[in-house]
Design a protein around this motif. Structure first.
Motif, mmCIF file in Angstrom:
data_model
loop_
_atom_site.group_PDB
_atom_site.id
_atom_site.type_symbol
_atom_site.label_atom_id
_atom_site.label_comp_id
_atom_site.label_asym_id
_atom_site.label_seq_id
_atom_site.Cartn_x
_atom_site.Cartn_y
_atom_site.Cartn_z
ATOM 1 N N GLU A 1 0.832 -1.209 0.000
ATOM 2 C CA GLU A 1 0.000 0.000 0.000
ATOM 3 C C GLU A 1 0.864 1.257 0.000
ATOM 4 O OE1 GLU A 1 -3.160 2.322 2.956
ATOM 5 O OE2 GLU A 1 -2.548 0.264 3.411
ATOM 6 N N LEU A 2 1.952 1.248 0.781
ATOM 7 C CA LEU A 2 2.837 2.407 0.832
ATOM 8 C C LEU A 2 3.510 2.654 -0.514
ATOM 9 C CD1 LEU A 2 4.508 1.872 4.340
ATOM 10 C CD2 LEU A 2 2.673 3.459 3.743
ATOM 11 N N LEU A 3 3.950 1.570 -1.175
ATOM 12 C CA LEU A 3 4.567 1.722 -2.497
ATOM 13 C C LEU A 3 3.577 2.313 -3.490
ATOM 14 C CD1 LEU A 3 6.581 -1.632 -2.765
ATOM 15 C CD2 LEU A 3 7.510 0.669 -2.458
ATOM 16 N N ALA A 4 2.339 1.849 -3.414
ATOM 17 C CA ALA A 4 1.316 2.366 -4.322
ATOM 18 C C ALA A 4 1.051 3.841 -4.051
ATOM 19 C CB ALA A 4 0.029 1.552 -4.164
ATOM 20 N N LEU A 5 1.003 4.220 -2.800
ATOM 21 C CA LEU A 5 0.789 5.627 -2.451
ATOM 22 C C LEU A 5 1.943 6.489 -2.940
ATOM 23 C CD1 LEU A 5 -0.574 5.199 1.188
ATOM 24 C CD2 LEU A 5 -1.867 6.065 -0.774
ATOM 25 N N GLN A 6 3.165 5.963 -2.835
ATOM 26 C CA GLN A 6 4.327 6.725 -3.301
ATOM 27 C C GLN A 6 4.267 6.926 -4.804
ATOM 28 O OE1 GLN A 6 8.776 6.576 -1.949
ATOM 29 N NE2 GLN A 6 8.491 4.957 -3.434
ATOM 30 N N ASN A 7 3.871 5.900 -5.528
ATOM 31 C CA ASN A 7 3.768 6.008 -6.988
ATOM 32 C C ASN A 7 2.635 6.936 -7.393
ATOM 33 O OD1 ASN A 7 5.907 4.252 -7.399
ATOM 34 N ND2 ASN A 7 4.573 2.423 -7.367
ATOM 35 N N GLU A 8 1.575 6.981 -6.571
ATOM 36 C CA GLU A 8 0.435 7.835 -6.879
ATOM 37 C C GLU A 8 0.835 9.305 -6.821
ATOM 38 O OE1 GLU A 8 -3.860 8.908 -4.821
ATOM 39 O OE2 GLU A 8 -3.085 6.862 -4.654
ATOM 40 N N GLY A 9 1.567 9.708 -5.780
ATOM 41 C CA GLY A 9 2.132 11.044 -5.704
ATOM 42 C C GLY A 9 1.165 12.175 -5.465
ATOM 43 N N THR A 10 -0.097 11.897 -5.182
ATOM 44 C CA THR A 10 -1.069 12.967 -4.946
ATOM 45 C C THR A 10 -0.917 13.523 -3.529
ATOM 46 O OG1 THR A 10 -2.762 11.451 -4.144
ATOM 47 C CG2 THR A 10 -2.685 11.856 -6.527
ATOM 48 N N THR A 11 -1.578 14.658 -3.316
ATOM 49 C CA THR A 11 -1.544 15.262 -1.981
ATOM 50 C C THR A 11 -2.143 14.327 -0.942
ATOM 51 O OG1 THR A 11 -1.702 17.480 -2.929
ATOM 52 C CG2 THR A 11 -2.281 17.243 -0.603
ATOM 53 N N ALA A 12 -3.260 13.692 -1.301
ATOM 54 C CA ALA A 12 -3.909 12.749 -0.376
ATOM 55 C C ALA A 12 -2.998 11.564 -0.088
ATOM 56 C CB ALA A 12 -5.235 12.274 -0.961
ATOM 57 N N ALA A 13 -2.294 11.106 -1.122
ATOM 58 C CA ALA A 13 -1.380 9.973 -0.941
ATOM 59 C C ALA A 13 -0.230 10.346 -0.027
ATOM 60 C CB ALA A 13 -0.859 9.512 -2.298
ATOM 61 N N LYS A 14 0.314 11.546 -0.208
ATOM 62 C CA LYS A 14 1.413 11.999 0.648
ATOM 63 C C LYS A 14 0.970 12.114 2.100
ATOM 64 C CE LYS A 14 3.805 14.573 -3.011
ATOM 65 N NZ LYS A 14 4.231 15.919 -3.494
ATOM 66 N N LYS A 15 -0.263 12.596 2.290
ATOM 67 C CA LYS A 15 -0.793 12.716 3.654
ATOM 68 C C LYS A 15 -0.927 11.347 4.289
ATOM 69 C CE LYS A 15 -4.683 14.642 6.265
ATOM 70 N NZ LYS A 15 -5.977 15.379 6.182
ATOM 71 N N ARG A 16 -1.402 10.371 3.497
ATOM 72 C CA ARG A 16 -1.541 9.010 4.001
ATOM 73 C C ARG A 16 -0.174 8.415 4.358
ATOM 74 N NH1 ARG A 16 -3.925 5.419 6.947
ATOM 75 N NH2 ARG A 16 -4.122 3.339 6.060
ATOM 76 N N LEU A 17 0.833 8.703 3.526
ATOM 77 C CA LEU A 17 2.187 8.214 3.805
ATOM 78 C C LEU A 17 2.716 8.776 5.119
ATOM 79 C CD1 LEU A 17 3.865 8.420 0.260
ATOM 80 C CD2 LEU A 17 3.576 6.346 1.640
ATOM 81 N N ARG A 18 2.434 10.069 5.339
ATOM 82 C CA ARG A 18 2.924 10.693 6.582
ATOM 83 C C ARG A 18 2.275 10.058 7.809
ATOM 84 N NH1 ARG A 18 2.980 15.436 3.371
ATOM 85 N NH2 ARG A 18 0.866 16.013 4.029
ATOM 86 N N GLY A 19 1.083 9.494 7.622
ATOM 87 C CA GLY A 19 0.439 8.788 8.725
ATOM 88 C C GLY A 19 1.217 7.561 9.165
ATOM 89 N N TYR A 20 2.058 7.066 8.247
ATOM 90 C CA TYR A 20 2.935 5.936 8.569
ATOM 91 C C TYR A 20 4.350 6.407 8.915
ATOM 92 C CZ TYR A 20 -0.500 2.510 6.947
ATOM 93 O OH TYR A 20 -1.615 1.723 6.812
#
Length: 595
Positions: free
Chosen positions: A572-591
């Motif tokens: 999931e984290l790899l997918a969020l990193q590849n997505e690169g959106t603001t929402a994805a970055k926010k989700r990554l910071r949650g981890y």
């Protein structure tokens, strides 16, 4: 007075000083008692000479010898009093040393839970206040009490020889005074405890604010912090008013009772002299003795006041000293390298009475293996490290380090085997060399410089005018974030631990500083068991295994390549990193992951 008795027992090694002070006080008191007799005899001699009872020449000779005796007594009393004062000063300093060292020793032995619930400033304030009040009382008590006791007993005995009513009135002065004082002290101590609470809280906040003054200023909260600080001390004013009203009302009562008793004493002396039962010299002698008796009574207010402060202070002191601490494991065992370096076996843990942060966690890390931990912020990653270091005890389960339950290892052996590079470098004031060599204060300069080179710190260190002997200020404030972290890495290199823990060691750094620190960390991790809480996926991808945590439980374990396609947290984290959106970055910071 039990807390004060505990202080005496706690500092029994100061017995020689106590004895010296007592002997000096007794000798000074005995010499002081000689003065009224000398002056009384001189008075009678002068009266006899003026009435013609003795020749003037004989009277002059007598009074000169009496004056010489007075001089000898005063000189002897001065020398002995000075010796007693010296012993009192040294005793006070030694008591401060003993109490401070034992307080610090206790703090170092207390579990981490204690510091989680206490403000640093409050701990420091309690030490300073308690020890100042206790040592101040000990010095005043030792210098005054025994002198008062000897003088009082002697005055009672001498007065009884002249007139028993006089001795009877003097005898009831002290018990009445002490009884009235006991009535006063109960309420006084309760209020003093409340005042100490407010002062300690203000001191704790003061230390916190000074330590984080940049945050206070950047959020423009100076006025708010000052208001909160001032409110604490404002409360002490109200408490002091109540306390002082009570104390001085009772003190007025005490003094009024004493005045009535001494009225009777002086009346007896004057009437007996007028009736011819006392000579003028006897009257002068007795007046001086009564004056000496008044001094202990009036000065007792000060001693009692000091005692109240000392009792309140010593209660706070012993509240810390008597806290239960884990029984330390003695001796060392052989740490094995043929078993997992770190092993968690069905470990559950929670802070205080809160719910479990970790529940049923089990994994094993082999020697030399590099394992990364991934999970949402607050999911238990740092808690794993705290448990590994023995900072907290597990609720259930077992943690083993190199073949041994951590509960069977001494804390010194356990923590010597583990090196930690924290997110916050946590440097001390002092020199760069002292901070790098913190794990081994006797480390040769060559070892320190080699560690700095491996941590990529030697370049910036050499630019300081004093190099490794440069002072870095409190918490390393003269260094940049990257410089401080490289010093921290060098410190871990000097320690040379079997197990390395990296707790988001580069999360607070800019890209250039991170590259330099990562290079140093790579050198540190070489051929070493490493546990990594990382904040970048690029770091995680190079480890041997990843352990993911969800809600305090292990979600997945495996190699990065396997978990990348498993559909779990890492994928999931790899997918969020590849997505690169603001929402994805926010989700990554949650981890705790930076893009």
């Amino acid at each position: 007075m039990r807390p004060l008795a505990k202080i005496l027992a706690f500092t029994r090694e100061l017995a020689p000083y106590y004895l010296a002070i007592v002997l000096a006080a007794v000798a000074t008191a005995v010499l002081a008692l000689a003065t009224p007799f000398i002056i009384g005899r001189a008075t009678d001699t002068v009266v006899d000479a003026t009435t013609g009872a003795i020749a003037a020449g004989d009277a002059v000779t007598t009074v000169l010898w009496l004056a010489a005796a007075f001089l000898a007594v005063e000189l002897a009393a001065t020398l002995i009093s000075s010796a007693g004062g010296y012993a009192g000063d040294v005793m006070s300093a030694r008591m401060r040393e003993i109490l401070s060292n034992r307080y610090f020793t206790k703090l170092l032995a207390l579990p981490q839970r204690y510091f989680d619930n206490e403000l640093t400033g409050r701990i420091v304030s309690r030490l300073n206040r308690s020890i100042t009040e206790v040592t101040g009382f000990a010095k005043a008590f030792s210098n005054s009490f025994f002198t008062m006791l000897i003088q009082t007993v002697a005055i009672l005995a001498i007065s009884a020889l002249y007139a028993w009513p006089l001795a009877l009135l003097l005898a009831i002065v002290f018990p009445i005074y002490l009884w009235l004082t006991a009535l006063t002290s109960r309420r006084w101590q309760v209020i003093e405890g409340k005042k100490n609470h407010e002062i300690d809280a203000a001191g704790g906040r003061f230390t916190e604010v000074i330590a984080q003054i940049k945050v206070v200023k950047s959020f423009v909260q100076e006025r708010r912090e000052l208001r909160v600080f001032a409110e604490r001390f404002a409360k002490t004013i109200g408490l002091t008013r109540d306390q002082s009203r009570h104390w001085h009302a009772m003190d007025a009562l005490r003094r009024g009772v004493m005045a009535a008793i001494f009225f009777g004493i002086y009346a007896i002396i004057f009437v007996y002299t007028v009736q011819g039962r006392f000579s003028v010299g006897d009257m002068v002698l007795l007046i001086q003795l009564v004056t000496m008796a008044r001094a202990p009574v009036t000065s007792m207010s000060y001693i009692v006041d000091s005692a109240q402060h000392a009792i309140a202070g010593s209660k706070d002191y012993f509240r810390v000293i008597e806290r239960e601490t884990p029984v330390p494991v003695r001796g060392t065992v052989e740490l094995r390298t043929d078993v997992p370096a770190v092993e968690f076996d069905d470990v559950s843990f929670g802070y205080d009475d809160d719910a479990d942060v970790l529940a049923g966690v089990s994994f094993a890390i082999e020697p030399g293996e590099k394992v990364a931990f991934v999970g949402e912020s607050g999911g238990g990653k740092t808690t794993l490290i705290n448990l590994l270091l023995g900072l907290y005890e597990v609720r259930s389960g077992t943690i083993r380090v190199m073949g041994h339950d951590v509960r069977d290892l001494s804390t010194s052996q356990l923590r010597a085997a583990i090196g930690v590079v924290f997110q916050e470098p946590n440097l001390f004031s002092g020199t760069i060399a002292e901070n790098i060599g913190y794990a081994d204060p006797d480390a040769p300069r060559a070892v320190i410089e080699a560690a700095a080179a491996r941590a990529n710190a030697d370049g910036f260190i050499s630019k300081f005018s004093r190099g490794y002997d440069s002072l870095i200020g409190e918490r390393g404030l003269k260094l940049s974030g990257g410089q401080k972290q490289r010093i921290s890495v060098a410190r871990a290199i000097v320690k040379d631990p079997a197990i390395l823990v990296l707790d988001e060691a580069t999360s607070a750094l800019d890209t250039r500083s991170e590259r330099l620190v990562q290079s140093g960390l790579a050198a540190l991790m070489a051929d070493r068991t490493s546990l990594i809480i990382a904040h970048r996926l690029s770091t995680i991808s190079s480890v041997d295994r990843i352990i993911t945590l969800r809600d305090g439980r292990i979600d997945e374990m495996g190699a990065p390549a396997d978990l990348a396609v498993s559909g779990g947290i890492y994928a999931e984290l790899l997918a969020l990193q590849n997505e690169g959106t603001t929402a994805a970055k926010k989700r990554l910071r949650g981890y705790g992951i930076e893009h």
